[in-house]
Write a protein that holds these residues in place. Structure first.
Motif, mmCIF file in Angstrom:
data_model
loop_
_atom_site.group_PDB
_atom_site.id
_atom_site.type_symbol
_atom_site.label_atom_id
_atom_site.label_comp_id
_atom_site.label_asym_id
_atom_site.label_seq_id
_atom_site.Cartn_x
_atom_site.Cartn_y
_atom_site.Cartn_z
ATOM 1 N N PRO A 104 0.608 -1.289 -0.150
ATOM 2 C CA PRO A 104 0.067 -0.079 -0.071
ATOM 3 C C PRO A 104 0.688 1.200 0.106
ATOM 4 O O PRO A 104 0.490 2.322 -0.505
ATOM 5 N N ARG A 105 2.116 1.297 0.378
ATOM 6 C CA ARG A 105 2.869 2.444 0.628
ATOM 7 C C ARG A 105 4.054 2.671 -0.475
ATOM 8 O O ARG A 105 4.729 3.738 -0.328
ATOM 9 N N GLU A 106 4.415 1.676 -1.239
ATOM 10 C CA GLU A 106 5.548 2.031 -2.115
ATOM 11 C C GLU A 106 5.331 0.872 -3.266
ATOM 12 O O GLU A 106 4.816 -0.091 -3.089
ATOM 13 N N VAL A 107 6.140 1.215 -4.269
ATOM 14 C CA VAL A 107 6.430 0.200 -5.135
ATOM 15 C C VAL A 107 7.775 -0.298 -5.178
ATOM 16 O O VAL A 107 8.760 0.720 -5.033
ATOM 17 N N THR A 108 8.255 -1.322 -5.201
ATOM 18 C CA THR A 108 9.528 -1.899 -5.152
ATOM 19 C C THR A 108 10.087 -2.474 -6.261
ATOM 20 O O THR A 108 9.298 -3.291 -6.849
ATOM 21 N N GLN A 109 11.211 -2.505 -6.737
ATOM 22 C CA GLN A 109 11.903 -3.030 -7.657
ATOM 23 C C GLN A 109 13.021 -3.907 -7.085
ATOM 24 O O GLN A 109 14.017 -3.555 -6.409
ATOM 25 N N ALA A 110 12.975 -5.181 -7.391
ATOM 26 C CA ALA A 110 14.055 -6.208 -6.629
ATOM 27 C C ALA A 110 14.980 -6.724 -7.769
ATOM 28 O O ALA A 110 14.422 -7.066 -9.126
ATOM 29 N N TYR A 122 16.449 -4.562 -2.987
ATOM 30 C CA TYR A 122 15.138 -4.125 -3.144
ATOM 31 C C TYR A 122 15.094 -2.782 -3.340
ATOM 32 O O TYR A 122 15.637 -2.070 -2.195
ATOM 33 N N GLN A 123 14.601 -2.032 -4.337
ATOM 34 C CA GLN A 123 14.938 -0.785 -4.313
ATOM 35 C C GLN A 123 13.529 0.099 -4.270
ATOM 36 O O GLN A 123 12.610 -0.514 -5.168
ATOM 37 N N ASN A 124 13.099 0.918 -3.324
ATOM 38 C CA ASN A 124 12.117 1.761 -3.492
ATOM 39 C C ASN A 124 11.905 2.560 -4.651
ATOM 40 O O ASN A 124 12.482 3.470 -4.586
ATOM 41 N N ILE A 125 11.181 2.177 -5.568
ATOM 42 C CA ILE A 125 11.175 3.179 -6.875
ATOM 43 C C ILE A 125 10.013 4.284 -6.685
ATOM 44 O O ILE A 125 10.306 5.253 -7.517
ATOM 45 N N ILE A 126 8.752 3.907 -6.157
ATOM 46 C CA ILE A 126 7.811 4.888 -6.001
ATOM 47 C C ILE A 126 7.322 4.882 -4.714
ATOM 48 O O ILE A 126 6.815 3.753 -4.139
ATOM 49 N N SER A 127 7.598 6.171 -3.929
ATOM 50 C CA SER A 127 6.986 6.100 -2.504
ATOM 51 C C SER A 127 6.328 7.654 -2.084
ATOM 52 O O SER A 127 5.871 7.452 -1.136
ATOM 53 N N PHE B 12 17.171 1.719 -13.902
ATOM 54 C CA PHE B 12 17.217 1.462 -12.460
ATOM 55 C C PHE B 12 17.980 0.519 -11.910
ATOM 56 O O PHE B 12 18.247 0.641 -10.709
ATOM 57 N N LEU B 13 18.381 -0.210 -12.570
ATOM 58 C CA LEU B 13 19.442 -1.352 -12.125
ATOM 59 C C LEU B 13 20.816 -0.587 -11.807
ATOM 60 O O LEU B 13 21.509 -0.716 -10.803
#
Lengths: 430, 291
Positions: A104-110, A122-127, B12-13
């Protein structure tokens, strides 16, 4: 091409499933068979890598990778993450086989940065988004679309402090500074899917309404159109109503587009009743409508279904993966329903019992007004020569109704009962 | 999904890899581990077998009951969510191990260690019909069974906390951020992401103008918690503050303590490791400073 480290994980897992050499003496070599007893993963979302490989989310929030035969028999699977994430049941694939999910609070790219294999970064890309501090949350997504965007739903969302907060589907692009509103919605979006032709299918959340579940079909404008005319962003309005009667009170959850018989259709999963609901969208005028049918009742719990390739569906649930093959057509069911000038056409998967099927009292057709009201329609059945289609002749089908067609006494010619005797058709325009 | 669609999110990587110190950490970790292993092999195990043994960690993000008692921290959570959300802590990281009776919570919203839950609180102390007891029960349901410890027992309550309410939570966060007293550290926290270094989570975030890598892991059969702060380009001394109630449990590998305040000279301020005693009996590994 699948990267080598990913392939290595699959091949390695497959190799270990077979045998282990316990003794190295070549003459008296003893080979001990170790049976593969890996527990099936508990699957709640699937993202196809190609026709035979997938990433998936597990019930506990882990990520796995699985390999299938061309017939979608599971060859093996491996965990692909060590962190269990409280993500929504949507999984998108990014560049370099990165994985994108949201809570619910963020979009993550792993990412897998060390090719061990498995995601380890794991990177927070949209928060950040408007209203987050006031409780605006991600309710569904992310889903990648054909324009290279990530789409997700926000609620309660407002662009103007003076208007009542509603909901919106927004798009994110790496090069853009801000999120773009793609659709506005009166109701929160609980889940959604996007077809190859940019048709959005969204399940709208209306917890207080117990008689059915609203599905919205909306054509998404291209990013160029939205950029040029932001005021013309479409509204996500209810298009179809799945009656609670059909799902036996279970809530449909995940949606997925698939292709069959030259048509693009929708599947919805009802985990509580293990049902697969099929929607055949049509657009005779300016508004989307369509038929709603029970396609299958699964023998085991189901959480998600995805099209791996045209005609090849893969389901996932608490007991692992299940390929949905054409053999399901063997189930005697109403395969489609359509409107014609003279009435309603029902197509069955097997020839019907002509004696029973020719009687008007074997059917009942109700027209339920979208604004309330209910009426029974007189019908006269006419069976086609192949015995697999019936025209229910009625002159009184009108717009803005939900047709409820019940075949209460139409067995197959082999005596089988219908999987579901009822089908529904939301009619906006005839 | 056709591969033509996989071209989204370019770059992004690279951004992830560009996080300061990422490459260094990946490269140096084996050396660090090697050094630790070498040190261990030369030293006797001491009074507590299993010193330095890192259990396989179980890491997850989940929603847990809000166990915070610090008003400042509670206010941060209250200001970012609805009323129902403030009853819980959403998306916190939980770190545990099969061999450990403790679960550690780390919050990506405030970017700090929030507390530790004893999964096997002393049954004599555990109330059955009070609010804290309810909290215990509900909290335990949130913890995966796989993270539960087996077979360990708590003998005697710590001297410092015999009269405190029998909450299964301890090392509860409070006050300003741990590095808030360091030059550049007074400002909002912003969570960037987390990476795994040899199975240990390392949280990456900004605190004011500081870029911080905070690694957490359990050792000593899960009886010890290690917390390592790494700061890039530090050109001032590091000031780390902990709640006074934690002090009896904490040692550091460098710096000087003044009650709950640790000061590390700027020459050594790039990295500092804290060791938390979770159980009742722990050894003090050689080389560590304790009060």
């Amino acid at each position: 091409m699948i990267p080598s480290h990913l392939l290595h994980a699959l091949v390695l897992a497959f190799s270990f499933a077979g045998f282990v050499n316990a003794q190295t003496n070549s003459k008296d070599r003893v080979v001990t068979e170790i049976a593969e007893k890996k527990t099936p993963p508990s699957v709640r979302a699937i993202a196809p890598i190609d026709d035979t490989n997938v990433f998936f989310l597990t019930e506990r929030g882990g990520v796995g990778v699985a390999k299938f035969s061309p017939g979608l028999s599971l060859i093996d699977w491996e965990p692909y993450s060590e962190i269990h994430w409280n993500a929504h049941s949507d999984l998108a694939i990014g560049p370099e086989y990165s994985l994108i999910f949201a809570n619910p609070r963020e979009v993550t790219q792993a990412f897998d940065t060390d090719e061990d294999p498995g995601v380890d970064f794991y990177q927070n890309i949209i928060s950040e988004w408007a209203g987050k501090g006031e409780g605006v949350r991600i309710t569904a997504g992310p889903v990648a679309d054909a324009h290279g965007r990530l789409l997700f739903a926000l609620s309660p969302f407002t662009e103007n402090a003076e208007e009542k907060p509603k909901a919106a589907l927004v798009a994110w692009q790496p090069e853009a500074d801000e999120l773009t509103v793609v659709t506005r919605s009166q109701l929160p979006i609980a889940d959604f899917a996007i077809s190859r032709d940019s048709l959005l299918a969204a399940r709208l959340s209306m917890p207080g309404y117990k008689d059915g579940y609203y599905i919205s079909l909306t054509e998404l404008p291209s990013p160029e159109v939205i950029a040029a005319t932001p005021e013309r962003v479409p509204h996500t309005r209810p298009s179809l109503l799945i009656p609670a009667e059909m799902t036996e009170g279970g809530t449909p959850t995940q949606l997925s587009f698939f292709h069959e018989d030259g048509m693009e259709k929708l599947l919805l999963v009802v985990p509580e009743t293990q049902q697969l609901i099929e929607i055949v969208p049509s657009r005779p005028g300016s508004v989307w409508q369509g038929a709603i049918l029970l396609r299958r009742v699964m023998p085991s719990p189901i959480e998600t279904v995805i099209e791996m390739a045209p005609g090849k569906l893969l389901a996932g649930g608490a007991k692992g993966f299940t390929p949905l093959e054409k053999s399901e057509q063997d189930v005697y069911r109403i395969q489609s329903v359509a409107l014609v000038e003279s009435g309603i056409i029902l197509n069955f998967t097997e020839p019907i019992d002509r004696f029973a099927g020719s009687k008007p009292e074997s059917y009942s057709v109700q027209a339920i007004g979208l604004d309330g009201g209910k009426s029974s329609l007189p019908i006269r059945p006419v069976i086609e020569s192949d015995g697999m289609s019936v025209i229910l002749r009625t002159p009184q089908v009108s717009g803005k109704t939900v047709l409820r067609v019940v075949c209460q006494n139409v067995p197959s010619e082999d005596g089988e009962s219908l999987l579901s005797s009822a089908v529904f058709f939301t009619v906006h325009e005839k | 999904m056709p591969f033509s669609r996989l071209c989204l999110l370019p770059g992004f990587l690279a951004l992830a890899l560009a996080w300061p110190g990422h490459v260094r950490a990946q490269e140096e970790t084996p050396d660090t581990e090697k050094s630790e292993k070498s040190e261990k092999s030369e030293k006797p195990l001491g009074e507590f077998a299993g010193v330095g043994v890192v259990p396989k960690l179980s890491i997850s993000r989940k929603t847990v009951p809000n166990f915070l008692v610090d008003e400042t921290l509670a206010a941060v959570h209250a200001s970012t969510g609805s009323e129902s959300e403030t009853a819980t802590l959403e998306g916190v990281f939980t770190i545990g191990a099969n061999s450990s009776r403790y679960a550690v919570f780390w919050d990506p919203l405030t970017c700090r260690l929030l507390g530790v839950l004893d999964l096997e609180p002393d049954p004599v102390e555990a109330p059955t019909d009070e609010a804290d007891g309810d909290e215990t029960a509900s909290a335990e349901t949130e913890i995966d069974k796989g993270e539960r410890a087996e077979g360990s027992e708590k003998d005697v309550p710590l001297d410092s906390e015999p009269e405190s309410p029998p909450s299964p939570f301890f090392l509860l966060a409070g006050g300003r951020p741990p590095l808030g007293g360091t030059a550049g550290g007074s400002g909002e926290a912003s969570f960037f992401g987390v990476r795994l270094i040899d199975g240990k989570p390392e949280f990456l975030y900004e605190q004011g103008s500081l870029l911080i890598e905070e690694r957490l892991w359990l050792e000593n059969g899960g009886e010890t918690l290690q917390q390592q702060f790494t700061l890039r380009d530090m050109n001032s001394s590091l000031v780390l503050e902990i709640p006074e109630a934690w002090r009896q449990r904490v040692t550091s590998d460098r710096g000087e303590w003044d009650e709950g305040r640790l000061t590390v000279d700027k020459e050594e301020a790039g990295e500092v490791r804290l060791t938390y005693r979770l159980g009742n009996e722990v050894p003090t590994p050689e080389g560590e400073k304790s009060e």
